[in-house]
Motif scaffolding. Sequence first.
Motif, short mmCIF file in Angstrom:
data_model
loop_
_atom_site.label_atom_id
_atom_site.label_comp_id
_atom_site.label_asym_id
_atom_site.label_seq_id
_atom_site.Cartn_x
_atom_site.Cartn_y
_atom_site.Cartn_z
N ASP A 101 0.44 4.47 0.50
CA ASP A 101 0.34 5.60 1.44
C ASP A 101 -0.07 5.14 2.84
N ALA B 223 -6.25 -0.30 -0.13
CA ALA B 223 -5.36 0.11 -1.22
C ALA B 223 -6.03 -0.11 -2.58
N ARG C 26 -4.37 2.89 -4.47
CA ARG C 26 -3.07 3.13 -3.88
C ARG C 26 -2.27 1.84 -3.70
N SER D 16 0.85 -1.18 0.00
CA SER D 16 0.00 0.00 0.00
C SER D 16 0.89 1.24 0.00
#
Length: 258
Positions: free
Chosen positions: A55, A71, A76, A53
């Motif tokens: 972030d 995610a 992401r 993931s």
Amino acid sequence: MNILLVYAHPEPKSLNGSLKNFSVKRLEDAGHVVRVSDLYAMKWKASLDADDSMDRRSDMRFDPALDSKRAFETGRQSEDIALEQDKLRWADAVILQFPLWWFSMPAILKGWVERVYAYGFAYGVGEHSDARWGDRYGEGTMAGKRAMLIVTAGGWESHYSPRGINGPMDDVLFPIQHGILYYPGFDVLPPFVIYRTSRIDEAGFSRIRDALGQRLDDLWNTTPIPFRPQNGGAYDIPQLTLRPEVAPDQVGFAAHTG
């Protein structure tokens, strides 16, 4: 048709490497578009972890399923995962090719499955209720697509026979064919298995190549393995056990085909 070949062998000059090259040419000569995910050549990251993931906060507890879901939903995911998911969306058929190592696929291919099959993409989809338990086992994201295994094994075919010491090959491959392929909706074709790989000479390779070529030519004509669909009436829901009247004298893997 669009065909994705996910290939897991570290040696390009191996039997597997030769068969992979043959398969790609055979399919392309027949007019198909082929993409290959050569996992060792790609240096595919096998481990599912927090880095998948982009972030995710470092102070958060890692939850493989929920982090994967978050995610995927937010776009992401790490780029390598998203690219493989795009290949699966694109493909009309998927071929997984690998040597049978310790009764399963190589770790790098298992890692491909664990990372690419994100929550919301390959599992955790559909209604979960007393009437349905998600879109899976015959339904799901991959419904309408075909899948097949090309597997090499060092042991004799008799070792994997119904009374063989290693167990029947259909049972050995059941977690892959039923759990990894049928679960997200693929129509799963019977596997193409090559035995005693260390004893294959030029004549033997020619016979294997011809037989594999025929299987590839018949990719859209071969009858899939008749796994029982989860939401087709054979199973009590939500217990997900076969109804008493379905295959009453069978247990184990064989009970889930009919």
